[in-house]
Design a protein around this motif. Structure first.
Motif, mmCIF file in Angstrom:
data_model
loop_
_atom_site.group_PDB
_atom_site.id
_atom_site.type_symbol
_atom_site.label_atom_id
_atom_site.label_comp_id
_atom_site.label_asym_id
_atom_site.label_seq_id
_atom_site.Cartn_x
_atom_site.Cartn_y
_atom_site.Cartn_z
ATOM 1 N N GLN A 131 0.883 -1.254 -0.038
ATOM 2 C CA GLN A 131 -0.031 0.121 0.053
ATOM 3 C C GLN A 131 0.814 1.231 -0.043
ATOM 4 N N THR A 132 0.678 2.103 -1.026
ATOM 5 C CA THR A 132 1.277 3.463 -1.224
ATOM 6 C C THR A 132 0.255 4.550 -0.520
ATOM 7 N N ASN A 239 3.526 6.540 5.278
ATOM 8 C CA ASN A 239 3.325 5.052 6.107
ATOM 9 C C ASN A 239 4.520 4.937 7.006
ATOM 10 N N ILE A 240 4.043 4.871 8.307
ATOM 11 C CA ILE A 240 5.227 4.142 9.221
ATOM 12 C C ILE A 240 5.062 2.968 9.444
ATOM 13 N N THR A 283 8.679 3.947 0.801
ATOM 14 C CA THR A 283 9.424 4.812 -0.024
ATOM 15 C C THR A 283 9.370 6.161 0.315
ATOM 16 N N LYS A 284 8.322 6.871 0.807
ATOM 17 C CA LYS A 284 8.117 8.009 1.198
ATOM 18 C C LYS A 284 8.953 8.352 2.467
ATOM 19 N N ALA A 285 8.685 7.512 3.561
ATOM 20 C CA ALA A 285 9.319 7.598 4.824
ATOM 21 C C ALA A 285 10.793 7.689 4.660
ATOM 22 N N ARG A 286 11.452 6.717 3.706
ATOM 23 C CA ARG A 286 12.717 6.615 3.279
ATOM 24 C C ARG A 286 13.173 7.880 2.827
#
Length: 330
Positions: A131-132, A239-240, A283-286
């Motif tokens: 899930q993105t 997302n975490i 990906t976004k958190a990274r």
């Protein structure tokens, strides 16, 4: 230099109490707030002697007033396990709607930055995997889980509305399955349920055929992700969670191996609207937070098992006897 002041709602809960620890360690003055419907004062008992911590017993669906300045708000006041939000559906909806509204108003008044705790449940039973944040979800608003899922979806909507219309400095954390010390042993979630059954010598209950998947993030990693998101400049949901995925059947077998017991796995019908897949795309958190989980499931589960194993025996056999009736009216 005067200490930064932070309000943490749901402070006596699992994640809320760990957040209190973290922000005290960061040198802030922490105001914990909880109505104790699902929270437990024992989770923050070790903080009560600190001159930089205060606790307010209050229901945030009522008007929230904090004297003095306020720099940050962490909104973690909500039932988080099915056993809770199926017992108190009205209160679950109210804390997601009225409670969030009250805290956003407080953030606006105090010019404070606010982070709200959303959930992977906004994705429902996802048709996209992993899930993105761009996925809108597959949620039944009238199913039994809708009281939690839709409360969190509304929370995200009103948070973004306050950001766009009033200029409130907001953050949204979409939290995936998290585990670790201070979870309630009998709260119905997968990890405490399995460990409790193993410690009591009971067979492990798996719903459905066990092929449904979950991704478990250790609490220390989750707290670090939340901290980094709060301190970032990013306003959209993030997302975490831990992207390492495992089926519930395989996880039950891991628990049997971890606890050294010889229980069997028994199967029961899958609950309505129970998600068949759950795995975050981080990906976004990274990229935005430079965050990813560091704790392996083997390491985290050993810490968690040791915590539960050392609880008093009475805790192991205690049933949930909370009287929810006074909180469901209205």
């Amino acid at each position: 230099m005067e200490k930064k002041r932070i309000l943490i709602t749901g402070a006596a809960g699992f994640l809320g109490s760990h957040l209190c620890d973290r922000f005290l360690a960061e040198g802030m003055y922490v105001i914990g707030m909880d109505n104790l419907i699902t929270g437990d004062l024992k989770n923050i008992e070790h903080l009560r002697s600190s001159e930089y911590f205060e606790f307010i017993h209050h229901d945030i669906t009522k008007y929230v007033d904090i004297s003095g300045t306020l720099d940050f708000i962490l909104h973690f006041a909500s039932p988080a396990s099915p056993i809770d939000y199926l017992k108190i559906p009205i209160q679950t909806l109210k804390v997601g709607a009225l409670g969030t509204h009250n805290l956003l108003g407080l953030a606006k008044d105090k010019e404070a930055r606010i982070l709200v705790a959303s959930t992977s449940e906004v994705y429902g039973d996802p048709l996209v995997h992993p899930q993105t944040e761009e996925y809108y979800g597959n949620v039944s608003p009238v199913g039994p889980r809708g009281v939690y899922d839709e409360a969190k979806r509304f929370m995200e909507s009103i948070t973004m509305a306050y950001h766009r219309f009033h200029g409130v400095d907001t953050r949204i954390a979409r939290i995936f399955n998290t585990y670790g010390p201070r979870m309630r042993l009998n709260d119905g979630r997968v990890i405490p349920a399995f460990i409790g059954q193993a410690l009591r010598g009971e067979d492990l209950t798996v719903f459905g055929d066990g092929s449904q998947t979950r991704s478990f993030c250790f609490v220390n990693d989750q707290i670090e992700g939340i901290y980094k998101l709060l301190m970032s400049t990013y306003h959209e949901p993030v997302n975490i969670g831990n992207p390492t995925e495992i089926s519930i059947k395989d996880f039950a077998e891991e628990i049997i191996k971890l606890t050294g017991t010889d229980q069997k796995i028994v199967y029961k019908p899958l609950p309505t609207d129970d998600p068949l897949q759950r795995r975050p795309d981080i990906t976004k958190a990274r990229e935005v937070l430079e965050w990813e989980p560091k704790t392996s499931r083997t390491e985290g589960m050993k810490i968690t098992y040791d915590y539960f194993k050392n609880l008093p025996e009475a805790e192991l056999y205690k049933k949930e006897h909370r009287d929810f009736r006074s909180h469901t009216k209205g």
